[in-house]
Design a protein around this motif. Structure first.
Motif, short mmCIF file in Angstrom:
data_model
loop_
_atom_site.label_atom_id
_atom_site.label_comp_id
_atom_site.label_asym_id
_atom_site.label_seq_id
_atom_site.Cartn_x
_atom_site.Cartn_y
_atom_site.Cartn_z
N ARG A 24 19.51 29.42 89.07
CA ARG A 24 18.16 30.02 89.07
C ARG A 24 18.22 31.49 89.45
O ARG A 24 17.43 32.30 88.95
N ASP A 25 19.17 31.85 90.32
CA ASP A 25 19.34 33.26 90.66
C ASP A 25 19.93 34.04 89.48
O ASP A 25 19.60 35.21 89.28
N VAL A 26 20.79 33.40 88.72
CA VAL A 26 21.32 34.04 87.51
C VAL A 26 20.18 34.31 86.53
O VAL A 26 20.08 35.39 85.94
N ALA A 27 19.30 33.34 86.37
CA ALA A 27 18.17 33.50 85.46
C ALA A 27 17.26 34.64 85.91
O ALA A 27 16.79 35.44 85.09
N ARG A 28 17.04 34.74 87.20
CA ARG A 28 16.19 35.82 87.71
C ARG A 28 16.85 37.18 87.50
O ARG A 28 16.18 38.16 87.16
N ALA A 29 18.16 37.25 87.66
CA ALA A 29 18.87 38.51 87.42
C ALA A 29 18.73 38.92 85.97
O ALA A 29 18.53 40.11 85.66
N ALA A 30 18.85 37.97 85.05
CA ALA A 30 18.71 38.29 83.62
C ALA A 30 17.32 38.82 83.31
O ALA A 30 17.17 39.79 82.55
N ALA A 31 16.30 38.20 83.91
CA ALA A 31 14.93 38.66 83.68
C ALA A 31 14.72 40.07 84.24
O ALA A 31 14.06 40.91 83.61
N LEU A 32 15.27 40.34 85.40
CA LEU A 32 15.15 41.67 85.99
C LEU A 32 15.88 42.72 85.14
O LEU A 32 15.42 43.85 85.00
N ALA A 33 17.00 42.33 84.55
CA ALA A 33 17.74 43.25 83.70
C ALA A 33 16.94 43.59 82.44
O ALA A 33 17.02 44.72 81.93
N VAL A 34 16.17 42.64 81.94
CA VAL A 34 15.32 42.91 80.77
C VAL A 34 14.29 43.97 81.09
O VAL A 34 14.05 44.89 80.29
N SER A 35 13.68 43.85 82.25
CA SER A 35 12.53 44.71 82.57
C SER A 35 12.88 45.97 83.35
O SER A 35 11.99 46.78 83.64
N ALA A 36 14.15 46.14 83.71
CA ALA A 36 14.53 47.34 84.46
C ALA A 36 14.14 48.58 83.67
O ALA A 36 14.45 48.70 82.48
N PRO A 37 13.47 49.54 84.31
CA PRO A 37 12.89 50.66 83.57
C PRO A 37 13.88 51.74 83.15
O PRO A 37 13.54 52.62 82.39
N ARG A 38 15.10 51.72 83.66
CA ARG A 38 16.04 52.78 83.34
C ARG A 38 17.34 52.21 82.80
O ARG A 38 17.56 51.00 82.81
N THR A 39 18.18 53.08 82.29
CA THR A 39 19.48 52.65 81.79
C THR A 39 20.29 52.03 82.91
O THR A 39 20.39 52.58 84.01
N LEU A 40 20.87 50.90 82.64
CA LEU A 40 21.61 50.15 83.66
C LEU A 40 23.10 50.44 83.55
O LEU A 40 23.60 50.82 82.49
N PRO A 41 23.85 50.19 84.64
CA PRO A 41 25.31 50.23 84.52
C PRO A 41 25.75 49.23 83.47
O PRO A 41 25.07 48.23 83.20
N SER A 42 26.89 49.45 82.87
CA SER A 42 27.33 48.58 81.78
C SER A 42 27.71 47.19 82.26
O SER A 42 27.63 46.22 81.49
N ILE A 43 28.11 47.06 83.53
CA ILE A 43 28.50 45.76 84.09
C ILE A 43 27.91 45.63 85.49
O ILE A 43 27.95 46.57 86.28
N LEU A 44 27.36 44.45 85.78
CA LEU A 44 26.84 44.16 87.11
C LEU A 44 27.32 42.78 87.54
O LEU A 44 27.19 41.80 86.79
#
Length: 303
Positions: free
Chosen positions: A201-221
């Motif tokens: 469930r924490d993995v799922a929440r991380a994926a959702a947060l990555a979708v909505s993050a407003p800026r360019t993300l690091p290539s790997i987290l």
């Protein structure tokens, strides 16, 4: 927001799709080989042009790739874990170049860790088996694609629906078969390794947060608990949760892959800084969810 989830009927894909459906303003589009899929997509065999047409029809704002294979023959594992992400990236460049791609990688890409050391995303990758190597190839395909993409390098996920191919799911199945017979004996391989277990469930929440993050993300987290837990502790905690009254024996064997990797622990600082994400479920909760999900129609009544 339209989010295409590939592998949405799988273990982690099911958790990701389920979490997304609880969010306001999100439409989940299921992609995969299942008859339930809104978009029939097989990353292992699809041609880039055909996949591009399916992606164009879906018109996603984001794509979360949860499709993957942990076991089986090397060719099939490579088709899913390595070829799949590569052909997906080619299709996205053609049909949805502005869609954000979130790809689920694996901590197995790092290979053996150093005891008491948390591994960061910049660490060298030294996978020891086909699974880790093919997942690493998929990561490289995503991070060099030129897309707005991020790989979530997931530790050892635990929770409801864990497959029997992994240790937590296999042990849960053995405990369910054994029931509460005090004379039951469950024989397992060497349980001395340490792993970074993270709730699905924490993995799922991380994926959702990555979708909505407003800026360019690091290539790997890294997505994990940020702490190493003895595998033996996981097994005995799951036995306690199940009410098992028998005996667990270790015969010293086990998979070659696990034997070569005695320690894994991820540094999750970057995920907290980039996504505001921290794991929220302790291992006991994850194992309780796993055990509850294995109950048949008659529940947990003792035999």
């Amino acid at each position: 927001m339209r989010i295409l989830v590939l592998g949405f009927t799988g273990y982690l894909g099911g958790h990701v799709a389920g979490h997304l459906r609880t969010l306001t303003g999100v439409r989940v589009l299921g992609g995969g080989r299942s008859p339930a899929a809104e978009f029939g997509i097989d990353l292992a065999t699809a041609r880039a042009d055909d996949l591009a047409r399916a992606v164009a029809d879906a018109a996603p704002d984001a794509v979360i790739n949860c499709a993957g294979m942990t076991g089986g023959d090397a060719v099939t594992i490579a088709e899913v874990n390595s070829r799949g992400p590569a052909v997906l990236c080619a299709a996205l460049r053609k049909a949805a170049p502005t869609a954000r791609l979130i790809h689920l990688g694996s901590a197995a890409e790092y290979g053996p860790g150093v005891p008491d050391v948390q591994v960061t995303e910049s660490a060298a990758t030294r996978p020891v088996a086909v699974y880790g190597a093919t997942k690493l190839a998929g990561t490289v395909a995503v991070t060099t694609s030129g897309l707005d993409a991020v790989v979530l390098r997931v530790g050892n996920p635990v929770g409801a629906g864990a497959p029997a191919a992994g240790l937590p799911g296999r042990v849960a199945g053995l405990l369910r078969e054994a029931g509460r017979d005090p004379g039951a004996v469950i024989r397992l391989g060497d349980l001395s390794a340490y792993r970074d277990f993270v709730d699905a469930r924490d993995v799922a929440r991380a994926a959702a947060l990555a979708v909505s993050a407003p800026r360019t993300l690091p290539s790997i987290l890294n997505i994990g608990a940020g702490q190493a837990t003895p595998v033996r502790e996981l097994v005995h905690t799951l036995a306690r949760v199940s009410g098992f009254r028998g005996r667990i024996e270790e015969n010293g064997g086990g998979s070659a892959r696990s034997g070569e990797v005695s320690w894994q622990c991820s540094d999750i600082t970057a995920a907290e800084e980039s996504l505001g994400w921290r794991p929220s479920y302790p291992l006991d909760d994850s194992l309780t969810a796993l055990w509850t999900a294995t109950a048949g129609p008659e529940g947990d009544r003792a035999p």
